[in-house]
Design an enzyme around this catalytic site. Sequence first.
Site, PDB file in Angstrom:
ATOM      1  N   HIS A 312       0.861  -1.191   0.000  1.00  0.00           N
ATOM      2  CA  HIS A 312       0.000   0.000   0.000  1.00  0.00           C
ATOM      3  C   HIS A 312       0.893   1.236   0.000  1.00  0.00           C
ATOM      4  O   HIS A 312       1.941   1.247   0.637  1.00  0.00           O
ATOM      5  CB  HIS A 312      -0.902   0.015   1.238  1.00  0.00           C
ATOM      6  CG  HIS A 312      -2.079   0.930   1.103  1.00  0.00           C
ATOM      7  ND1 HIS A 312      -1.994   2.278   1.334  1.00  0.00           N
ATOM      8  CD2 HIS A 312      -3.353   0.674   0.741  1.00  0.00           C
ATOM      9  CE1 HIS A 312      -3.183   2.834   1.125  1.00  0.00           C
ATOM     10  NE2 HIS A 312      -4.036   1.885   0.769  1.00  0.00           N
ATOM     11  N   ASP A 369      -7.898  -5.400   0.228  1.00  0.00           N
ATOM     12  CA  ASP A 369      -8.341  -6.297  -0.840  1.00  0.00           C
ATOM     13  C   ASP A 369      -8.051  -7.757  -0.537  1.00  0.00           C
ATOM     14  O   ASP A 369      -8.693  -8.643  -1.107  1.00  0.00           O
ATOM     15  CB  ASP A 369      -7.641  -5.917  -2.147  1.00  0.00           C
ATOM     16  CG  ASP A 369      -7.905  -4.476  -2.530  1.00  0.00           C
ATOM     17  OD1 ASP A 369      -7.394  -3.581  -1.806  1.00  0.00           O
ATOM     18  OD2 ASP A 369      -8.632  -4.240  -3.483  1.00  0.00           O
TER      19      ASP A 369
HETATM   20  C1  SDX Z   1      -6.369  -0.239  -2.780  1.00  0.00           C
HETATM   21  O1  SDX Z   1      -4.789   4.469  -2.039  1.00  0.00           O
HETATM   22  C2  SDX Z   1      -5.619   3.776  -1.390  1.00  0.00           C
HETATM   23  O2  SDX Z   1      -6.014   4.131  -0.276  1.00  0.00           O
HETATM   24  C3  SDX Z   1      -6.107   2.492  -2.081  1.00  0.00           C
HETATM   25  C4  SDX Z   1      -7.070   1.630  -1.263  1.00  0.00           C
HETATM   26  C5  SDX Z   1      -8.343   2.381  -0.953  1.00  0.00           C
HETATM   27  O3  SDX Z   1      -8.998   2.061   0.046  1.00  0.00           O
HETATM   28  O4  SDX Z   1      -8.732   3.227  -1.773  1.00  0.00           O
HETATM   29  O5  SDX Z   1      -6.463   1.245  -0.040  1.00  0.00           O
HETATM   30  C6  SDX Z   1      -7.485   0.375  -2.014  1.00  0.00           C
HETATM   31  O6  SDX Z   1      -6.232   0.060  -3.927  1.00  0.00           O
HETATM   32  C7  SDX Z   1      -5.395  -1.142  -2.078  1.00  0.00           C
HETATM   33  C8  SDX Z   1      -4.232  -1.610  -3.007  1.00  0.00           C
HETATM   34  C9  SDX Z   1      -4.748  -2.775  -3.875  1.00  0.00           C
HETATM   35  N1  SDX Z   1      -3.731  -3.155  -4.856  1.00  0.00           N
HETATM   36  C10 SDX Z   1      -3.049  -4.304  -4.761  1.00  0.00           C
HETATM   37  O7  SDX Z   1      -3.162  -5.104  -3.839  1.00  0.00           O
HETATM   38  C11 SDX Z   1      -2.119  -4.572  -5.939  1.00  0.00           C
HETATM   39  C12 SDX Z   1      -0.761  -5.069  -5.416  1.00  0.00           C
HETATM   40  N2  SDX Z   1      -0.111  -3.958  -4.725  1.00  0.00           N
HETATM   41  C13 SDX Z   1       0.866  -3.193  -5.465  1.00  0.00           C
HETATM   42  O8  SDX Z   1       0.613  -3.052  -6.817  1.00  0.00           O
HETATM   43  C14 SDX Z   1       1.321  -1.931  -4.723  1.00  0.00           C
HETATM   44  O9  SDX Z   1       1.611  -2.295  -3.455  1.00  0.00           O
HETATM   45  C15 SDX Z   1       0.403  -0.729  -4.683  1.00  0.00           C
HETATM   46  C16 SDX Z   1      -0.044  -0.317  -6.030  1.00  0.00           C
HETATM   47  C17 SDX Z   1      -0.782  -0.995  -3.840  1.00  0.00           C
HETATM   48  C18 SDX Z   1       1.206   0.423  -4.043  1.00  0.00           C
HETATM   49  O10 SDX Z   1       2.217   0.709  -4.919  1.00  0.00           O
HETATM   50  P1  SDX Z   1       3.286   1.853  -4.536  1.00  0.00           P
HETATM   51  O11 SDX Z   1       2.938   2.612  -3.345  1.00  0.00           O
HETATM   52  O12 SDX Z   1       3.539   2.616  -5.783  1.00  0.00           O
HETATM   53  O13 SDX Z   1       4.474   1.018  -4.063  1.00  0.00           O
HETATM   54  P2  SDX Z   1       5.653   0.679  -4.995  1.00  0.00           P
HETATM   55  O14 SDX Z   1       5.108   0.111  -6.263  1.00  0.00           O
HETATM   56  O15 SDX Z   1       6.553   1.866  -5.065  1.00  0.00           O
HETATM   57  O16 SDX Z   1       6.320  -0.512  -4.185  1.00  0.00           O
HETATM   58  C19 SDX Z   1       7.378  -0.252  -3.311  1.00  0.00           C
HETATM   59  C20 SDX Z   1       8.247  -1.494  -3.469  1.00  0.00           C
HETATM   60  C21 SDX Z   1       8.590  -1.781  -4.937  1.00  0.00           C
HETATM   61  O17 SDX Z   1       9.843  -2.420  -4.948  1.00  0.00           O
HETATM   62  P3  SDX Z   1      11.127  -1.490  -5.410  1.00  0.00           P
HETATM   63  O18 SDX Z   1      10.772  -0.875  -6.752  1.00  0.00           O
HETATM   64  O19 SDX Z   1      11.295  -0.462  -4.315  1.00  0.00           O
HETATM   65  O20 SDX Z   1      12.275  -2.479  -5.503  1.00  0.00           O
HETATM   66  O21 SDX Z   1       7.517  -2.633  -3.005  1.00  0.00           O
HETATM   67  C22 SDX Z   1       7.328  -3.552  -4.067  1.00  0.00           C
HETATM   68  C23 SDX Z   1       7.581  -2.804  -5.364  1.00  0.00           C
HETATM   69  O22 SDX Z   1       8.087  -3.696  -6.357  1.00  0.00           O
HETATM   70  N3  SDX Z   1       5.946  -4.001  -3.999  1.00  0.00           N
HETATM   71  C24 SDX Z   1       5.552  -5.266  -4.143  1.00  0.00           C
HETATM   72  C25 SDX Z   1       4.160  -5.236  -3.980  1.00  0.00           C
HETATM   73  N4  SDX Z   1       3.761  -3.980  -3.756  1.00  0.00           N
HETATM   74  C26 SDX Z   1       4.873  -3.225  -3.776  1.00  0.00           C
HETATM   75  N5  SDX Z   1       6.244  -6.394  -4.387  1.00  0.00           N
HETATM   76  C27 SDX Z   1       5.496  -7.537  -4.474  1.00  0.00           C
HETATM   77  N6  SDX Z   1       4.152  -7.593  -4.331  1.00  0.00           N
HETATM   78  C28 SDX Z   1       3.455  -6.469  -4.079  1.00  0.00           C
HETATM   79  N7  SDX Z   1       2.140  -6.516  -3.938  1.00  0.00           N
END
Ligand code: SDX
Length: 435
Positions: A312, A369
């Site tokens: 998140h 989720d």
């Molecule tokens: C919702 O904003 C809100 O409030 C949203 C929400 C709401 O109530 O409205 O809470 C609802 O949308 C929840 C999120 C649902 N999405 C998912 O579950 C999809 C999987 N999650 C990821 O795609 C990700 O965690 C996000 C999109 C939720 C957040 O992405 P960010 O903040 O842009 O984080 P990031 O991509 O910069 O990740 C930081 C690091 C990265 O590694 P590096 O590039 O630093 O090496 O963490 C890793 C990412 O690769 N990472 C993950 C991961 N999520 C982040 N690695 C593996 N699996 C994951 N799920």
Amino acid sequence: MASDSRADLKTGTLTLDGKTYSFPIRWGTSGPPVMDVGKLYGTTRIFTYDPGFSSTASAESKITYIDGDNGVLLHRGYAIEDLVAHGDFLETCYLLFYGSLPTPAQKADFDNRVTRHTMVHEQMARLYHGIRRDAHPMAVMVGVVGALSAFYHDSIDISDPHQRMVASMRMIAKLPTIAAMAYKYSRGEPFVYPKNDLPYAANFLHMCFSVPFEEYRVNPVLARAMDQIFILHADNEQGASTSTVRLAGSSGANPFACIAAGIACLWGPAHGGAHEAVIKQLAQIETKKRVPEFVARAKDPEDSFRLMGFGHRVYKAYDPRAKLMRQICHDVLKETRADDPLLEIAEELERVALADEYFIEKRLYPNLDFYAGLTLRAMGFPPSLFTAVFALARTAGWIAHWMEMIADPHQKIGRPRQLYTGYARREYVPIGRRD
Ligand code: SDX
């Protein structure tokens, strides 16, 4: 509330080409302060650059506060745990809209006003028949909610507070009906009219699951779980879809169009679409034995694979909503006696991930989720409908933010700038001279 040791910070400075510029630091009730850079471009001819808005506060708001490091979520100062345990979804809607918990008389009036608006214009039913039955319910939601402004012209003048409230009540009341109609249409079953003697969540279950040929009794345990699920999805600060609603509203677009824009944004798998993606991913994992294989893929920088339902932008601790949803998931599975093999995989995935250095270091926890999909599936909803359920509940938060933005006397159209890295001016060559 976590206090900040820099409380005496009043000004931020920036030095460019030996010249120092000062910008005011503003502190809120809680959470990080902001440096107001509204005059940055005017004084320095330089933009800030933050495409994912990771370091950007886009609004001042009194609606929801999140402390992501400590897993805290407050709506108008009330903890999500208390609202889920003691209130109902329409109480949370009232709180988000008006800023305080309703008195018994205010709650009765609000419930009655919502109940009186649950039906949609009969002609709206024809909109569904112009869409393929195998369309994704979110495609239907975007279209039908956007079309509300084609039916309710008497509540689209955003300069009129009365019309703003009428449009808001209509959306809270009609979104469950519209979502249920999308579900019935996809199944080839007749639409079910709302029943005014049923509470909000029970009415939604009735509209989704009752059929003409037998009496449908709403299970009170599932109705309570549905209502709590709506509360958990109601609002979460300036998420992507809420920011979309605010930006659409900043142009003066009518409220129905703004909420349709929010629904479109929520659909994405990185956002509300993750509800559906979690189930697909758990099914892909197939057995507990394959969990390490998928956790390894999620950690592999060369693999774009991500664990759906994990991570998140703000919650860098366990999402407080996910904790509550996990309990509701167990309650629903117990009530429905559903023995979902995916739950065992989900719990193993959570156990392995939370013990893994990569997830610990990147502070990745289950989000809302992760357990929501398993819960909705046990209640009888197909994965394709999960995000539509999310959208109908989040309409409460979207409307509250839209109201707050419209009422802000300093509000103006949102218009970001860019870093341009395209071609400089080029001479036009007529097509006859191009080789
Ligand atoms: C919702 O904003 C809100 O409030 C949203 C929400 C709401 O109530 O409205 O809470 C609802 O949308 C929840 C999120 C649902 N999405 C998912 O579950 C999809 C999987 N999650 C990821 O795609 C990700 O965690 C996000 C999109 C939720 C957040 O992405 P960010 O903040 O842009 O984080 P990031 O991509 O910069 O990740 C930081 C690091 C990265 O590694 P590096 O590039 O630093 O090496 O963490 C890793 C990412 O690769 N990472 C993950 C991961 N999520 C982040 N690695 C593996 N699996 C994951 N799920």
